[in-house]
Design an enzyme around this catalytic site. Structure first.
Site, short mmCIF file in Angstrom:
data_model
loop_
_atom_site.label_atom_id
_atom_site.label_comp_id
_atom_site.label_asym_id
_atom_site.label_seq_id
_atom_site.Cartn_x
_atom_site.Cartn_y
_atom_site.Cartn_z
N ASP A 115 38.37 -65.26 -7.96
CA ASP A 115 37.58 -64.05 -8.21
C ASP A 115 36.32 -64.39 -9.01
O ASP A 115 35.25 -63.84 -8.76
CB ASP A 115 38.40 -63.02 -8.97
N ASP A 130 46.99 -63.34 -10.13
CA ASP A 130 45.96 -63.11 -11.14
C ASP A 130 46.55 -63.43 -12.51
O ASP A 130 47.75 -63.25 -12.73
CB ASP A 130 45.48 -61.66 -11.10
#
EC number: 3.4.23.36
Length: 166
Positions: free
Chosen positions: A144, A126
């Protein structure tokens, strides 16, 4: 006659798999780039509300189950692959419904982008960090984003269907 109707009702998977592949490619290329350029857990401010911030997520959304004993890696990998198979089935049956199929394609691309991370790295990479003052939204990635945008499109598609404006 039945073959003609069923062929028209279903559509080609190619354009929808293409969208999923684009999400996967953009996701993986951005993860490779940030992994090479950014130092782990060091914020790189780009705007008053946005940082690049490399972190690893061993769990699911918002690091749910991130501190579990490692079994979650395989559970989320299996879940992502199973979702991709279900989505392919739905795309084959409903490929003529553009918004619905676009939504599913984005979700599938995002799910598989994160599956690749789990298989290759044992965690999801991330790096997008939005914040207001000292409050930070959990870091996320392109995969995401594909999942969230796809989910929003599913809701909009359902609202249009219920209202009969489709």
């Amino acid at each position: 006659m039945a073959k003609t109707l069923s062929k028209q009702a279903s559509g080609s998977l190619a354009p929808w798999l293409g969208i999923a592949l684009i999400v996967i490619l953009v996701d993986q290329l951005t993860k490779i780039a940030v992994s090479k350029v950014l130092a782990y857990a060091t914020p790189y401010p780009l705007a008053p509300f946005f940082n690049l911030f490399l972190v690893f997520n061993r769990g699911a959304a918002f690091s749910f189950l991130g501190t579990a004993g490692g079994w979650q890696r395989w559970m989320f990998t299996t879940l992502g692959v199973a979702a991709a198979f279900v989505i392919c089935y739905l795309l084959k049956r409903h490929g003529n419904q553009r918004m619905f199929s676009t939504a599913l394609s984005l979700i599938m691309g995002g799910a598989l982008g994160n599956v690749i991370d789990r298989l290759v790295h044992g965690h999801v990479i991330d790096f997008l960090d939005f914040h207001v003052g000292t409050w930070h939204w959990p870091a996320f990635n392109v995969a995401d984003s594909g999942i969230v945008i796809g989910a929003i499109l599913l809701v909009l598609d359902e609202l249009r269907r219920v209202r009969g404006t489709r």
